[in-house]
Design an enzyme around this catalytic site. Structure first.
Site, PDB file in Angstrom:
ATOM      1  N   GLY A  57       0.885  -1.254   0.007  1.00 41.15           N
ATOM      2  CA  GLY A  57       0.006   0.113  -0.150  1.00 41.15           C
ATOM      3  C   GLY A  57       0.768   1.150  -0.034  1.00 41.15           C
ATOM      4  N   TRP A  59       2.208   2.825  -2.540  1.00 35.51           N
ATOM      5  CA  TRP A  59       1.716   3.821  -3.573  1.00 35.51           C
ATOM      6  C   TRP A  59       0.480   4.579  -3.239  1.00 35.51           C
ATOM      7  CZ3 TRP A  59       3.265   2.634  -9.509  1.00 35.51           C
ATOM      8  CH2 TRP A  59       4.722   2.661  -9.540  1.00 35.51           C
ATOM      9  N   ASP A  77      -4.722  -6.500  -5.156  1.00 32.69           N
ATOM     10  CA  ASP A  77      -3.702  -6.999  -4.965  1.00 32.69           C
ATOM     11  C   ASP A  77      -4.211  -8.482  -4.743  1.00 32.69           C
ATOM     12  OD1 ASP A  77      -0.489  -6.370  -4.617  1.00 32.69           O
ATOM     13  OD2 ASP A  77      -1.016  -8.181  -4.124  1.00 32.69           O
ATOM     14  N   ASP A  93      -6.981 -10.758  -8.232  1.00 35.01           N
ATOM     15  CA  ASP A  93      -6.118 -11.250  -9.380  1.00 35.01           C
ATOM     16  C   ASP A  93      -6.179 -10.505 -10.468  1.00 35.01           C
ATOM     17  OD1 ASP A  93      -4.291 -11.882 -11.359  1.00 35.01           O
ATOM     18  OD2 ASP A  93      -4.477 -14.075 -10.916  1.00 35.01           O
ATOM     19  N   ASP A 118       2.531  -1.593 -10.565  1.00 38.43           N
ATOM     20  CA  ASP A 118       3.796  -1.880  -9.853  1.00 38.43           C
ATOM     21  C   ASP A 118       3.883  -3.195  -9.730  1.00 38.43           C
ATOM     22  OD1 ASP A 118       6.421  -1.578  -8.915  1.00 38.43           O
ATOM     23  OD2 ASP A 118       5.659  -1.026  -7.061  1.00 38.43           O
ATOM     24  N   LYS A 158       5.289  -0.636 -14.430  1.00 41.14           N
ATOM     25  CA  LYS A 158       6.732  -1.050 -14.318  1.00 41.14           C
ATOM     26  C   LYS A 158       7.140  -1.942 -15.221  1.00 41.14           C
ATOM     27  CE  LYS A 158       7.620  -3.871 -10.750  1.00 41.14           C
ATOM     28  NZ  LYS A 158       7.979  -3.918  -9.367  1.00 41.14           N
TER      29      LYS A 158
HETATM   30  C1  LIG Z   1       6.229  -4.595  -5.887  1.00 38.56           C
HETATM   31  S1  LIG Z   1       5.008  -4.957  -4.947  1.00 38.56           S
HETATM   32  C2  LIG Z   1       3.820  -3.518  -5.161  1.00 38.56           C
HETATM   33  C3  LIG Z   1       4.161  -2.544  -4.099  1.00 38.56           C
HETATM   34  C4  LIG Z   1       3.345  -1.346  -4.109  1.00 38.56           C
HETATM   35  N1  LIG Z   1       3.276  -0.514  -5.342  1.00 38.56           N
HETATM   36  C5  LIG Z   1       3.608  -0.366  -2.823  1.00 38.56           C
HETATM   37  O1  LIG Z   1       4.056   0.779  -3.003  1.00 38.56           O
HETATM   38  O2  LIG Z   1       3.315  -1.023  -1.998  1.00 38.56           O
HETATM   39  C6  LIG Z   1       4.004  -5.866  -6.209  1.00 38.56           C
HETATM   40  C7  LIG Z   1       2.924  -6.583  -5.948  1.00 38.56           C
HETATM   41  O3  LIG Z   1       2.348  -7.133  -7.124  1.00 38.56           O
HETATM   42  C8  LIG Z   1       1.307  -8.245  -6.578  1.00 38.56           C
HETATM   43  N2  LIG Z   1       0.844  -8.902  -7.866  1.00 38.56           N
HETATM   44  C9  LIG Z   1       1.801  -9.780  -8.458  1.00 38.56           C
HETATM   45  N3  LIG Z   1       0.772 -10.350  -9.525  1.00 38.56           N
HETATM   46  C10 LIG Z   1      -0.275  -9.978  -9.322  1.00 38.56           C
HETATM   47  C11 LIG Z   1      -1.634 -10.216 -10.011  1.00 38.56           C
HETATM   48  N4  LIG Z   1      -1.768 -11.020 -11.045  1.00 38.56           N
HETATM   49  N5  LIG Z   1      -2.798  -9.497  -9.406  1.00 38.56           N
HETATM   50  C12 LIG Z   1      -2.508  -8.896  -8.293  1.00 38.56           C
HETATM   51  N6  LIG Z   1      -1.435  -8.443  -7.735  1.00 38.56           N
HETATM   52  C13 LIG Z   1      -0.448  -8.931  -8.232  1.00 38.56           C
HETATM   53  C14 LIG Z   1       2.239  -8.960  -5.588  1.00 38.56           C
HETATM   54  O4  LIG Z   1       1.178  -9.553  -4.834  1.00 38.56           O
HETATM   55  C15 LIG Z   1       2.832  -7.837  -4.784  1.00 38.56           C
HETATM   56  O5  LIG Z   1       2.163  -7.268  -3.750  1.00 38.56           O
END
Ligand SMILES: C[S@@+](CC[C@H](N)C(=O)[O-])C[C@H]1O[C@@H](n2cnc3c(N)ncnc32)[C@H](O)[C@@H]1O
Length: 806
Positions: A57, A59, A77, A93, A118, A158
């Site tokens: 969270g 962002w 997420d 998802d 992200d 990203k």
């Molecule tokens: C780098 S983190 C994001 C950090 C976030 N931007 C923050 O500032 O807190 C990447 C996130 O992508 C999520 N993620 C990966 N594949 C996903 C999907 N198919 N659907 C939803 N979330 C996904 C992961 O659970 C992870 O929490």
């Protein structure tokens, strides 16, 4: 990966980690969005935002902070997101339809101004696989963005630099007016991630489904660059960890038959595929040798045979020309880049001299336009040891560093460097000089500000000076003191010595080894004492004093030191040499050790530390100090601001030689007015109040308790005496006696009884309060108790006998 490894890997706990902690962000990645928004300013003007892959969270927190109040923010997420007030979050998802419909429900009639993504899929299988999943996830995010974005909206995503990267950028370009890839400073250099900011969503009425179909988008990768001629000299070398090996090829060794090469339609392509940098160089070298041999007349016989190969040579020539052209272009580009960097550095130096910025600002500011590493970061260079190497003249490190740090720089720089070493050397030397100069300027400026440094430097100079004195005194031959009318031999010696000394000085100017000899005959003529050994002007002025005027030849080192004893050979011997007259002319002033010590008070250096210790022990006691502390903590001021502010007209108030009354007056009226804040004054007041109140309150309480006790006693006594007075059974005299007895008894302090507790068994060694014992107590052994009881009994018996006799 062990816990310890994880902590140190990639320098995970970097400044952004600590900053995030300090500022209450859930993830250090928050700073990536902060930096992206600083550059593109998309959050402030948005009212609705969707964050895809938002956990934990970070962002979302940034979005909430920068977007107008009561904006609609939705976060989704795979993993649950800890609730944030006024933000809608759910677990889903992003590739599923369910996620799509949930977002639709939440938005109702709204459309988003910003869609963030992200996401990082579960990485770890293989790099290529990871990069592909990431690209695929990005495409899914884009699909959602396209559905929910307003016209003119922004999509931030990203991406990993992979072979799919260009295809995705192409797709973005079809849907958005402006597409820019950037790497915020907070994104680790070791990470291949890059952020793409797509602005001005075109919102086309119909979108070609191929744009959002992973199979269609990523398939083109293989078709795309096939016909593109490969730049063999500057092959796009990929970092192993970043992109992995080529598909299906997991070795570094490649082989191709000469026949294939000859029969190929595209020989350059084959060379590019097969040859590495080294092989290519070798091939070119070999070609040059062959060419030289061909030009050699002794090889004329071979000409015929060579003619047959003319065609091949022509082809080689074309390649060579092309390579030369490319090399030149690259070289020019490199020069341009360096010139730009130099110009920027110079500007920064000027700005720093004008105090417009501090070195920290430069380090932060000089992050490249893409948020990359600072171009000129002495601190960093110093930490990594690069600066040391550069100082030693190893310019390779700069190139290495560039290649390491800048992910986009391709390794052909090194090849260029190899090929054009001479040209590079010139540039390197220039660059090195500039770096040296800048660093010296930096050190100089730092030194000017640093009072401690100056004191240490002066002390060191003083110690050096003493060292020279000692070494000279230990070497008798070095000291000569000669009369002008000395015999020729001695004068010869003198001239020899003088020439020696001057030679020595020429040879070792830095050692400051001084054979401080003065020709007295000269001084007679000129009424001046001339110093050999390059004394400072100040010293020369000092020795211009008429005191030294008529001296013949004087060893200045001894005069400065005022030494009479330590240089046993010196003055006495010189006096003998010069004769009585000369001896009379020299007034020997003993060295005042104390004054020296006062001047170079070693404690002075530790003064700051003392103050720090004091501040630690009792806290900050002045409003000024509290103000400064608050400003530092609130980041209103930096350390450098404080140092800068330290330089003002009060900094060098030299008090030496000023009359006492003047100093007193100055002390009273010439005071530095340091601004203090209301809060600081309030804080100090509160502290003082608390300090004052503590003992007074306690004492007041104790007094009050005592008063209450006395009042109670009096009240009791009053009651009793009233009762006695009213009784008719007693005579007036008896009443008076009884009341006075009662009063005197009440006045007597009640002796607090000390209970004797016998230490038995396990309680013998017990130091704590025994169980069940209240009030004062004393631990005794059984013997002592028995003795005490026996004494009491005896006293009682004696008392009763006396009473009976009476
Ligand atoms: C780098 S983190 C994001 C950090 C976030 N931007 C923050 O500032 O807190 C990447 C996130 O992508 C999520 N993620 C990966 N594949 C996903 C999907 N198919 N659907 C939803 N979330 C996904 C992961 O659970 C992870 O929490």
């Amino acid at each position: 990966m062990g816990k310890k490894d994880k902590k140190t890997a990639k320098g995970r706990l970097d400044k952004f980690y600590y900053l995030a902690k300090e500022q209450g962000y859930r993830a250090r990645s928050a700073f990536k969005l902060i930096q992206l928004n600083k550059k593109y300013n998309f959050l402030e003007k948005s009212r609705c935002l969707i964050d895809l892959c938002a956990a934990p969270g970070g962002w979302l927190q940034v979005a909430k902070k920068h977007m107008p109040v009561s904006s609609l923010i939705i976060g989704v997420d795979l993993v649950p997101i800890k609730p944030i007030s006024n933000i809608i979050t759910f677990q889903e998802d992003i590739t599923t339809d369910k996620c799509r419909s949930t977002i639709r429900n939440e938005l109702k009639t709204w459309k988003a101004d910003v869609v963030l993504h992200d996401g990082a899929p579960n990485v770890g299988i293989s790099w290529l696989q990871d990069a592909f999943s990431q690209a695929e996830l990005t495409l899914k995010a884009l699909k959602l963005a396209v559905e929910f974005l307003n016209k003119g909206g922004t999509f931030v995503t990203k991406l990993f630099r992979s072979k799919d990267y260009n295809n995705l950028i192409w797709v973005f370009n079809q849907l958005f007016k402006k597409v820019e890839a950037t790497k915020p400073a907070s994104s680790r250099n070791v990470s291949a991630e890059i952020f793409v900011v797509c602005r001005d969503f075109l919102a086309p009425k119909k979108i070609d489904s191929k744009f959002l179909d992973p199979r269609a988008v990523f398939k083109e990768v293989e078709i795309g660059p096939v016909n593109k001629p490969i730049d063999v000299l500057h092959p796009e070398k990929r970092k192993r960890q970043r992109e992995g090996y080529e598909d299906g090829n997991y070795t570094l060794y490649k082989e191709i038959s000469v026949l294939d090469f000859i029969n190929s339609d595209d020989p350059i392509q084959i060379l590019g595929d097969v040859l590495g940098k080294k092989e290519f160089k070798n091939l070119l070298k070999w070609r040059n040798i062959v060419k030289e041999k061909k030009q050699d007349p002794s090889n004329e016989n071979d000409e015929n045979s060579t003619k047959n190969n003319d065609e091949k040579v022509d082809e080689d020539q074309i390649i060579q020309d092309e390579l030369d052209k490319l090399t030149k272009e690259k070289q020019a580009q490199l020069k341009r880049l360096r010139r730009k960097a130099n110009e920027k550095r110079q500007k920064n130096v000027v700005r720093m001299q004008l105090k417009m910025i501090s070195p920290t600002d430069i380090a932060l500011e000089s992050s490249g336009p893409d948020g990359g590493d600072p171009l000129f970061d002495l601190k960093q260079a110093d930490k990594t040891g690069v600066l040391r190497k550069i100082r030693k003249g190893d310019m390779d490190v700069i190139l290495e560093q560039d290649i390491d740090d800048d992910d986009i720089v391709i390794e052909d720089q090194k090849l260029l460097k190899d090929k054009d070493e001479d040209n590079e050397d010139n540039i390197d030397i220039q660059f090195e000089d500039e770096l040296d100069e800048l660093y010296e300027q930096y050190v100089e400026r730092k030194a000017e500000r640093d009072v401690k440094y100056r004191v240490r430097k002066m002390r060191k100079e003083y110690e050096d000076w003493n060292g020279i004195q000692k070494s000279e005194s230990s070497d008798d031959n070095d000291v000569k003191f000669v009369h002008p009318q000395d015999d020729s031999s001695s004068s010869d010696n003198d001239s020899e010595l003088e020439s020696d000394s001057s030679n020595e000085l020429k040879e070792e100017p830095t050692k400051k080894k001084k054979k401080l000899l003065t020709n007295i005959s000269e001084s007679d003529d000129d009424s001046k004492v001339k110093m050999a050994g390059g004394l400072s002007k100040k010293a020369e002025l000092f020795f211009d004093n008429p005191l030294f005027k008529d001296s013949k030849k004087i060893d200045v080192s001894d005069i400065k030191d005022g030494v009479t004893k330590s240089n046993g050979h010196s003055l006495k011997r010189k006096a003998d040499d010069i004769g009585e007259d000369a001896n009379d002319d020299i007034e020997i002033v003993p060295r005042n050790k104390d004054s020296d010590e006062e001047m170079w008070d070693a404690n002075e250096v530790d003064e700051d530390e003392k103050k720090m210790m004091r501040a630690k022990e009792i806290g900050l006691i002045t409003a000024e100090a509290v103000t400064l502390a608050q400003q530092l903590v609130n980041r209103q001021k930096t350390k450098y601001d404080l140092i800068d502010e330290g330089f003002r007209r009060y900094t060098y108030n030299d008090r030496e030689g000023l009359p006492g009354w003047f100093l007193d007056d100055e002390k009273q009226h010439n005071k530095l007015n340091v601004p203090v804040t209301k809060e600081a004054v309030q804080a100090i007041r509160e502290r003082m109040k608390a300090l004052n109140a503590r003992p007074i309150k306690k004492i007041a309480e104790a007094k009050a308790r005592k008063k209450i006790r006395v009042m109670r006693k009096l009240a009791k006594l009053q009651k009793k005496t009233d009762a006695i007075i009213e009784t008719s059974d007693m005579t007036e005299k008896e009443k008076a006696n009884t009341i006075s007895k009662m009063v005197s008894k009440a006045q007597n302090k009640v002796k607090k009884e000390v209970k004797l507790v016998v230490a038995k068994g396990s309680a013998k060694g017990n130091k704590g309060r025994p169980k069940g014992v209240k009030g004062r107590y004393k631990m005794v052994d059984s013997r002592l108790k028995k003795d005490a009881q026996a004494l009491k009994r005896v006293n009682q018996k004696v008392g009763s006998r006396k009473r009976r006799r009476k």
